[in-house]
Design a protein around this motif. Structure first.
Motif, PDB file in Angstrom:
ATOM      1  N   PHE A  58       5.521   3.789  70.297  1.00 47.66           N
ATOM      2  CA  PHE A  58       4.426   3.167  71.171  1.00 47.66           C
ATOM      3  C   PHE A  58       4.066   2.031  70.782  1.00 47.66           C
ATOM      4  N   LEU A  59       4.071   2.110  69.169  1.00 48.23           N
ATOM      5  CA  LEU A  59       3.343   0.718  68.796  1.00 48.23           C
ATOM      6  C   LEU A  59       4.634  -0.567  68.751  1.00 48.23           C
ATOM      7  N   ARG A  60       5.689  -0.103  68.830  1.00 46.36           N
ATOM      8  CA  ARG A  60       6.853  -1.197  68.779  1.00 46.36           C
ATOM      9  C   ARG A  60       6.698  -1.903  70.142  1.00 46.36           C
ATOM     10  N   HIS A  83       2.209   8.546  62.946  1.00 41.94           N
ATOM     11  CA  HIS A  83       3.248   8.306  61.607  1.00 41.94           C
ATOM     12  C   HIS A  83       2.698   7.177  60.841  1.00 41.94           C
ATOM     13  N   PRO A  84       2.981   6.981  59.556  1.00 45.58           N
ATOM     14  CA  PRO A  84       2.495   5.810  58.726  1.00 45.58           C
ATOM     15  C   PRO A  84       3.022   4.598  59.596  1.00 45.58           C
ATOM     16  N   VAL A  85       2.321   3.391  59.597  1.00 46.66           N
ATOM     17  CA  VAL A  85       3.009   2.058  60.182  1.00 46.66           C
ATOM     18  C   VAL A  85       2.560   0.895  59.314  1.00 46.66           C
ATOM     19  N   TYR A  86       3.264  -0.141  59.333  1.00 44.41           N
ATOM     20  CA  TYR A  86       3.067  -1.393  58.342  1.00 44.41           C
ATOM     21  C   TYR A  86       3.016  -2.454  59.339  1.00 44.41           C
ATOM     22  N   LEU A  87       2.231  -3.448  59.311  1.00 43.58           N
ATOM     23  CA  LEU A  87       2.148  -4.539  59.944  1.00 43.58           C
ATOM     24  C   LEU A  87       2.636  -5.810  58.974  1.00 43.58           C
ATOM     25  N   SER A  88       3.711  -6.547  59.016  1.00 39.62           N
ATOM     26  CA  SER A  88       4.015  -7.380  58.148  1.00 39.62           C
ATOM     27  C   SER A  88       3.478  -8.775  58.546  1.00 39.62           C
ATOM     28  N   PRO A  89       3.370  -9.719  57.721  1.00 35.55           N
ATOM     29  CA  PRO A  89       2.680 -10.953  58.041  1.00 35.55           C
ATOM     30  C   PRO A  89       3.393 -11.774  59.084  1.00 35.55           C
ATOM     31  N   GLU A  90       4.760 -11.458  59.271  1.00 41.07           N
ATOM     32  CA  GLU A  90       5.356 -12.335  60.239  1.00 41.07           C
ATOM     33  C   GLU A  90       5.539 -11.712  61.612  1.00 41.07           C
ATOM     34  N   SER A  92       4.227  -9.302  65.005  1.00 42.95           N
ATOM     35  CA  SER A  92       2.902  -8.858  65.868  1.00 42.95           C
ATOM     36  C   SER A  92       2.976  -7.571  66.124  1.00 42.95           C
ATOM     37  N   THR A  93       3.863  -6.672  65.738  1.00 46.23           N
ATOM     38  CA  THR A  93       3.713  -5.161  66.225  1.00 46.23           C
ATOM     39  C   THR A  93       3.940  -4.507  64.693  1.00 46.23           C
ATOM     40  N   TYR A  94       3.109  -3.249  64.566  1.00 46.41           N
ATOM     41  CA  TYR A  94       3.307  -2.239  63.734  1.00 46.41           C
ATOM     42  C   TYR A  94       4.682  -1.685  63.703  1.00 46.41           C
ATOM     43  N   GLU A  95       5.452  -1.590  62.386  1.00 53.05           N
ATOM     44  CA  GLU A  95       6.674  -1.012  62.401  1.00 53.05           C
ATOM     45  C   GLU A  95       6.309   0.496  61.392  1.00 53.05           C
ATOM     46  N   THR A  96       7.143   1.208  61.768  1.00 49.12           N
ATOM     47  CA  THR A  96       7.351   2.715  60.941  1.00 49.12           C
ATOM     48  C   THR A  96       7.523   2.380  59.548  1.00 49.12           C
ATOM     49  N   ILE A  97       6.818   3.154  58.652  1.00 48.94           N
ATOM     50  CA  ILE A  97       7.150   2.943  57.121  1.00 48.94           C
ATOM     51  C   ILE A  97       6.958   4.346  56.663  1.00 48.94           C
ATOM     52  N   SER A  98       7.729   4.635  55.652  1.00 47.79           N
ATOM     53  CA  SER A  98       7.767   5.759  55.130  1.00 47.79           C
ATOM     54  C   SER A  98       6.412   5.841  54.222  1.00 47.79           C
TER      55      SER A  98
END
Ligand SMILES: Nc1nc2c(c(=O)[nH]1)N[C@H]1C(S)=C(S)[C@@H](COP(=O)(O)OP(=O)(O)OC[C@H]3O[C@@H](n4cnc5c(=O)[nH]c(N)nc54)[C@H](O)[C@@H]3O)O[C@H]1N2
Ligand SMILES: Nc1nc2c(c(=O)[nH]1)N[C@H]1C(S)=C(S)[C@@H](COP(=O)(O)OP(=O)(O)OC[C@H]3O[C@@H](n4cnc5c(=O)[nH]c(N)nc54)[C@H](O)[C@@H]3O)O[C@H]1N2
Ligand SMILES: [Mo]
Length: 721
Positions: A58-60, A83-90, A92-98
């Motif tokens: 959904f977040l992707r 699920h844990p998610v991560y937004l990197s500086p580059e 615009s969407t949150y990605e899955t992270i372990s």
């Protein structure tokens, strides 16, 4: 949830073997019925029990930008974060992270701080005692006291006001006291919406002969008409008028009213001279200060009729046992601490503390906000507290005070914060000055949120952001040693256990203590404590609490008693006061200046019946007759007529503070029974109007109930555009 699960779940709320209601901090009676919850507690429980729909997929598909366009109501309805998610500086969407990668990122950001004070750790008041204790132990091991919490925006004024005068920053009554009170003052509080179970205590008190005085600019429904849910079942359908007297004080007029009530008590000689002589100091100076205030000033500032104040004065003078209850209507003012100390003056002069049926009752908000402070979520801890903590933990902890909420925002604005970690809550929406706070947060390197549901704080972030999804209060918590329970402290200092029984909505959620332990292990290793061992069995955490906190002796054993145990409360237990002189303090305060210029209004921000702080359950406010809207502005009908304005007309609001202006458009006018010159709007929509630096003296609490503003015709503005 579905009907079967709903009934099963609600039957576990506030039961001895069940979980503590996440709704509010009002205590449970000793003899509980099968349904020990209220309409709004049921909403809080149902809201948490939603399915996990905010999945990584959904977040992707939905960028942060796209989510930001949704309303708070829509965001909440998306369901639980899965699920844990991560937004990197580059990105615009949150990605899955372990989980492991998330903790490694947090640990490296923390260890890269040039000074531990460049990290800030916020807490919202739902966090359990175990999680909060472990969290503060980690933060202090890391090297800072930067532990701001929601209490800084909530009952901080009560803590400071009571601490200075009676030597403990907490209330002094138990639920049983309500059955023995003669007079109950409910001042600056809306229990019908925010503490519905308190109405049961008020009804029972009334049946036992108590009289209730309600001091509030608004005629809040729970106190003017009340039907108990269980009376429905008994077929007794008549509504009760709980309040015997409603004093429609002007916003900020309580200080003047309280001076008047003190004057009346002095005149009626309703003073307990023996108590004053033996247990207090400062009485004469306080009495002189009250005498020197004129009735003209009192009537002008309070906006009340002399006759009504006299009635209240009589009820108080005749009363053998008085309880004063209050909440945000007193605390979120510039003189929040002082006005609470006037309440203290009023009760103290007649010895209404540590006596059956009498005392102070600041009614706490979040279900464990009081417990969090007790176990160490405190940015300005006393030396005695730190000494004890240091001995218990066995390592050196920092002594210099940390940031509270407002100072944390200032530090972020000044680029002094590299990591901002939030244990629950919705910092961006709950804090004042939304636009300024947003800028502040965007200055931070890494922001981390431990959350159950999506909110605006996930969408306005630091350069990098992480969301760690956690178990809710209602859910089963299984660690290495088996199923766990946690403990909480209610508004009246009773500590008891809480155990969730529902299956979590996703396998990727973790408990708050586990999250803290993993973060601590990744950041500090085992040099200070064996974090993972502690979180493997919460009895280990409680054993460490026994050693590190006063009043927690035999914690593991006592917390298992069916009703838990009461923490020591010297004023209540033995009329003893842990002030520097050992005496309760009367205090003197000048009347605050509550005059505003012509054309200016005073705005208060408050809660509707369909929200829990920044979580919006629905768009109605049934008790106030509002349906389908939240951007409404309550205004006195005469003030509207004077300007030729009509109901549902759109206006723009401009707030004024120290020469700065803040502007907000699109507010629907609603004529309402509110004193002239006063306005009301909902939190958090109106927070952009609350100036960051408009805070209470001593407690630094934002003045969310005192916002000076002007209004302009909204339709004219939109035509110009
Ligand atoms: N359902 C539900 N329950 C909740 C919450 C929620 O959002 N929803 N929030 C929880 C939290 S964290 C808290 S702190 C509590 C908050 O509980 P309350 O303090 O009851 O909440 P507010 O809506 O802020 O209401 C403040 C009341 O003070 C009155 N008031 C405002 N200014 C003044 C003043 O100058 N003088 C006087 N005498 N009265 C004034 C307002 O009219 C209003 O009735 O509720 C807790 N419980
Ligand atoms: N203008 C104005 N501003 C105010 C107020 C006001 O009256 N007027 N009131 C102030 C007061 S009294 C308070 S207490 C603050 C509230 O400030 P906060 O406590 O920061 O805000 P909440 O809205 O209660 O936080 C809601 C979020 O908490 C998360 N959450 C819910 N349950 C859990 C859980 O079990 N664990 C974790 N980790 N997260 C969870 C969810 O993600 C949810 O979105 O706001 C303050 N701000
Ligand atoms: Mo609160």
């Amino acid at each position: 949830m579905g009907p079967v699960k709903t009934v099963k779940t609600l039957r576990m709320v506030n039961q001895k073997e069940g979980f503590d209601c996440p709704g509010c901090a009002w205590p449970d009676p000793e003899h509980r019925t099968a349904f020990e919850f209220c309409e709004n507690g049921a909403k809080a429980v149902a809201d948490e029990a939603m399915q996990a729909k905010v999945t990584p997929e959904f977040l992707r598909k939905n960028s942060v930008q796209a989510l930001a366009e949704m309303s708070d109501y829509q965001l909440n309805n998306l369901g639980r974060i899965a699920h844990p998610v991560y937004l990197s500086p580059e990105s615009s969407t949150y990605e899955t992270i372990s989980w492991d990668d998330a903790f490694n990122k947090i640990a490296s950001a923390l260890n890269a701080c040039s000074n531990p004070d460049r990290a800030v750790f916020y807490t919202s008041g739902r966090t359990s005692n175990e999680a909060a204790f472990l969290y503060q132990a980690f933060v202090r091991a890391f090297g800072t006291n930067n532990l701001p919490d929601c209490s800084n925006m909530c009952h901080e004024s009560s803590g400071k006001g009571l601490g200075q005068t009676i030597g403990i920053g907490k209330g002094t009554v138990s639920l049983e006291d309500f059955n023995h009170a003669d007079t109950i003052l409910v001042i600056g509080q809306n229990p019908g919406t925010n503490h519905p179970r308190m109405l049961t205590a008020l009804r029972d008190a009334k049946n036992n002969g108590a009289r209730i005085i309600h001091v509030n600019p608004l005629p809040e429904a729970g106190l003017s008409r009340f039907k108990h849910p269980q009376d429905y079942m008994k077929g007794q359908l008549k509504t009760t008028k709980l309040a015997d007297l409603h004093l429609p004080v002007r916003i900020g007029g309580d200080a003047a009213l309280l001076k008047g009530l003190i004057k009346l008590q002095l005149e009626a000689n309703a003073v307990d001279q023996d108590f004053i002589d033996k247990k207090t100091e400062g009485f004469e100076a306080m009495a002189d200060a009250a005498r020197s205030v004129s009735w003209n000033e009192i009537l002008r500032d309070s906006g009340l009729e002399r006759e009504d104040i006299d009635k209240a004065g009589e009820m108080l003078s005749d009363s053998k046992a008085t309880i004063a209850c209050w909440a945000m209507g007193l605390t979120q003012h510039r003189n929040g601490v002082a006005v609470i100390q006037e309440v203290v003056n009023l009760l103290l002069m007649n010895g209404h503390v540590g006596r059956k049926g009498a005392g102070f009752c600041p009614v706490r908000g979040h279900s464990n906000v009081q417990g969090d402070r007790t176990v160490g979520i405190w940015e300005a801890p006393s030396e005695a507290f730190l000494d004890r903590m240091e001995t218990g933990l066995g390592f050196e902890i920092p002594r210099h005070h940390g940031h509270d909420v407002v100072h944390a925002i200032e530090a972020m604005l000044n680029n002094e914060v590299d990591v901002f970690f939030c244990m629950g809550g919705n910092f961006l929406s709950a804090t004042p000055d939304t636009d300024v706070t947003a800028k502040a947060i965007e200055n931070v390197g890494l922001t981390v949120q431990v959350s159950t549901k999506l909110n605006r704080s996930h969408l306005v972030t630091g350069k990098e952001a992480i969301i760690l999804p956690c178990l809710g209060r209602t859910e089963r918590d299984i660690q290495a040693s088996g199923e766990q329970f946690v403990s909480v402290e209610n508004s009246m200092g009773q500590v008891h256990r809480s155990q969730g029984r529902l299956t979590p909505p996703s396998n990727d959620l973790r408990s708050e203590p586990w999250i803290v332990a993993q973060m601590a292990q990744a950041t500090l290793g085992t040099e200070h404590l064996d974090w993972l061992h502690l979180a493997s069995d919460y009895d280990h955490i409680r054993a460490l609490m026994e050693r590190s906190l006063s009043g927690f002796e035999d914690y593991n054993e006592r917390v298992r008693a069916p009703n838990g145990f009461a923490l020591p409360n010297p004023p209540k237990d033995s009329q003893s006061f842990a002030t520097p002189t050992g005496l309760a303090q009367f205090t003197e305060h000048p009347l605050p200046d509550v005059q505003v210029s012509d054309g200016e209004f005073v705005l208060m921000t408050l809660r509707s019946h369909d929200q829990y702080n920044t979580t919006i359950y629905g768009l109605n406010d049934r008790y106030r007759g509002v349906h389908g809207h939240r951007r409404v502005l309550f205004m006195n009908a005469d003030d509207m007529v004077e300007r030729g304005w009509k109901s549902r007309q759109k206006v723009a609001i401009t707030s004024h503070f120290n020469g700065d202006e803040r502007h907000s458009e699109d507010w629907l006018l609603v004529p309402y029974e509110i004193p002239r010159g006063n306005l009301a709007a909902y939190f958090p929509e109106a927070n952009s109007l609350v100036p960051l630096h408009s805070t209470a003296a001593v407690s630094n609490t934002p003045t969310s109930k005192w916002i000076v503003c002007t209004l302009s015709d909204g339709s004219a503005n939109s035509e110009e555009e």
